[in-house]
Design a protein around this motif. Structure first.
Motif, short mmCIF file in Angstrom:
data_model
loop_
_atom_site.label_atom_id
_atom_site.label_comp_id
_atom_site.label_asym_id
_atom_site.label_seq_id
_atom_site.Cartn_x
_atom_site.Cartn_y
_atom_site.Cartn_z
N VAL A 90 -55.89 -12.45 -40.74
CA VAL A 90 -55.15 -13.44 -39.97
C VAL A 90 -55.88 -13.72 -38.65
O VAL A 90 -56.04 -14.87 -38.25
N CYS A 91 -56.35 -12.67 -37.99
CA CYS A 91 -57.07 -12.86 -36.72
C CYS A 91 -58.37 -13.62 -36.95
O CYS A 91 -58.76 -14.46 -36.14
N ARG A 92 -59.03 -13.35 -38.06
CA ARG A 92 -60.27 -14.08 -38.37
C ARG A 92 -59.98 -15.57 -38.53
O ARG A 92 -60.72 -16.42 -38.04
N GLN A 93 -58.89 -15.90 -39.20
CA GLN A 93 -58.53 -17.30 -39.39
C GLN A 93 -58.20 -17.97 -38.06
O GLN A 93 -58.61 -19.10 -37.80
N VAL A 96 -61.31 -18.82 -36.24
CA VAL A 96 -61.94 -20.04 -36.76
C VAL A 96 -61.32 -21.27 -36.10
O VAL A 96 -62.00 -22.24 -35.79
N GLU A 97 -60.03 -21.23 -35.86
CA GLU A 97 -59.32 -22.35 -35.24
C GLU A 97 -59.61 -22.47 -33.74
O GLU A 97 -59.81 -23.57 -33.23
N LEU A 98 -59.62 -21.35 -33.02
CA LEU A 98 -59.65 -21.38 -31.56
C LEU A 98 -61.00 -21.09 -30.93
O LEU A 98 -61.17 -21.28 -29.73
N VAL A 119 -68.01 -15.25 -35.39
CA VAL A 119 -66.82 -15.71 -36.12
C VAL A 119 -67.24 -16.16 -37.52
O VAL A 119 -66.60 -15.81 -38.52
N ARG A 120 -68.31 -16.93 -37.61
CA ARG A 120 -68.79 -17.44 -38.90
C ARG A 120 -69.10 -16.30 -39.88
O ARG A 120 -68.75 -16.36 -41.06
N GLU A 121 -69.73 -15.23 -39.38
CA GLU A 121 -70.07 -14.10 -40.24
C GLU A 121 -68.83 -13.32 -40.68
O GLU A 121 -68.80 -12.77 -41.78
N LEU A 122 -67.80 -13.29 -39.83
CA LEU A 122 -66.57 -12.59 -40.18
C LEU A 122 -65.75 -13.32 -41.24
O LEU A 122 -65.03 -12.69 -42.00
N LEU A 123 -65.85 -14.65 -41.26
CA LEU A 123 -65.08 -15.42 -42.24
C LEU A 123 -65.94 -16.56 -42.79
O LEU A 123 -65.78 -17.72 -42.42
#
Length: 137
Positions: A90-93, A96-98, A119-123
């Motif tokens: 959920v935090c990864r998503q 991506v938004e913020l 962030v990109r590598e996490l999700l």
């Protein structure tokens, strides 16, 4: 601000965690474009669903304080884990938004171990705001 300093800020934030059920404290420190650090800690609830993670607390706090989404420079996350702790899905998503997809994400633990990522590598292959821009109105 370097990774070690931001991680120390996350450790300070972790000390404020409200964790009466899991006893698993997590701290986050979000660096904005002006050099200000926004602390976040996990805050639990007996109903579990309303629980909020440290990373989201820091991001929501920064937005509530008037900082623009995608203006952040880095976030550090820390917990008392064997290796560097990673954000939940959920935090990864929400990142991506913020946050910018190439924003630095510093993962750490109380032993001082650090892993840097983005962030990109996490999700990878994430769904984000740009996907909604493609929707015909």
């Amino acid at each position: 601000m370097d990774s070690t300093t931001l991680l120390k800020e996350a450790i300070k934030a972790r000390e404020k965690a409200y964790i009466p059920y899991s006893h698993f404290g997590v701290g986050a420190a979000l660096l904005d474009s002006e050099g200000q650090v926004h602390h976040g800690c996990n805050i639990e609830n007996a109903a579990y669903g309303p629980t909020n993670c440290a990373e989201r607390t820091a991001m929501f706090r920064a937005i509530a304080d008037g900082h623009q989404a995608r203006s952040f420079k880095a976030i550090a996350v820390v917990a008392d884990t064997e290796g560097p702790v990673a954000p939940c899905g959920v935090c990864r998503q929400v990142m991506v938004e913020l946050c910018d997809l190439d924003m630095l994400v510093i993962l750490g633990n109380l032993k001082g171990e650090i892993r840097e990522t983005t962030v990109r590598e996490l999700l990878p292959d994430s769904f984000g705001p740009s996907d909604l821009d493609k929707v015909q109105k």
